[in-house]
Enzyme design. Structure first.
Site, PDB file in Angstrom:
ATOM      1  N   GLU A  14     -29.581 -25.837  14.595  1.00 29.39           N
ATOM      2  CA  GLU A  14     -30.611 -27.258  14.091  1.00 29.39           C
ATOM      3  C   GLU A  14     -29.946 -27.940  12.130  1.00 29.39           C
ATOM      4  OE1 GLU A  14     -34.415 -27.802  15.485  1.00 29.39           O
ATOM      5  OE2 GLU A  14     -34.844 -28.287  13.502  1.00 29.39           O
ATOM      6  N   ASP A  15     -29.661 -26.908  11.971  1.00 29.10           N
ATOM      7  CA  ASP A  15     -29.411 -26.946  10.250  1.00 29.10           C
ATOM      8  C   ASP A  15     -27.860 -26.544   9.787  1.00 29.10           C
ATOM      9  OD1 ASP A  15     -31.501 -28.439  10.229  1.00 29.10           O
ATOM     10  OD2 ASP A  15     -33.015 -26.305   9.835  1.00 29.10           O
TER      11      ASP A  15
END
Ligand code: ZN
Length: 181
Positions: A65-66
């Site tokens: 996600e990051d």
């Protein structure tokens, strides 16, 4: 066991490198790796450390996600079970934030046991962090909304691990006390 320990430490090392420039949103700007090790520690304590895939997933759960990690990177380094678990707890970033939050409540009940445990540990860590160091840019309403949403996600996947849920309940009670939900 020795091999599993090596894999676990490699996952911690990889997560630290991938999130190297990231900080938590709170004013204390804690290094992001603290969130990942806290989630892994919560999972290890609640399960007596008997599931290496779960613990590695805890350390790696925000890489897709990051960071620039890909699913293939995770498969290659840590195997397909770990990669699949991380993918399971990864939001679709092409969707708007409110939609992503709604989907977490809707989709978590149908996820795997490991994914549910990871979600509970993640929300526990996030609530603790909000209490310790709320982001100064967040209004009281935004703080309250987050706490209410986190509890709704956890409510959707209870019944698997009493210790982990007790840890969440304590963090939730403290957050309610602080932010008055
Ligand atoms: Zn997280």
């Amino acid at each position: 066991m020795t091999h599993e320990l090596v894999q676990l430490v490699q996952a911690a090392d990889y997560a630290a490198r991938q999130h190297i420039a990231q900080r938590r949103k709170g004013d204390a700007a804690e290094p992001y790796i603290n969130h990942l090790t806290e989630v892994a520690a919560l999972l290890a304590e609640a399960t007596d450390g008997d599931d290496i895939v779960l613990l590695m997933g805890g350390l790696l759960h925000d890489t897709l996600e990051d960071t620039d990690s890909t699913y293939e990177d995770l498969v290659q380094r840590f195997g397909s079970e770990v990669a699949a678990l991380v993918a399971e707890v990864t939001d679709d970033k092409s969707l708007r934030k409110e939609e992503r939050k709604r989907l977490q409540i809707e989709k978590t009940p149908s996820k795997s046991r490991r994914a549910k445990l990871l979600k509970i540990a993640d929300k526990t860590s996030n609530l603790r962090s909000l209490v310790r160091s709320p982001p100064s840019g967040w209004t009281a309403e935004r703080l309250r909304d987050y706490v209410v949403w986190a509890e709704a996600v956890v409510r959707s996947c209870r019944g698997l691990n009493a210790r982990l849920e007790a840890g969440f309940d304590a963090a939730f009670a403290e957050a309610k006390r602080c932010f008055g939900t």
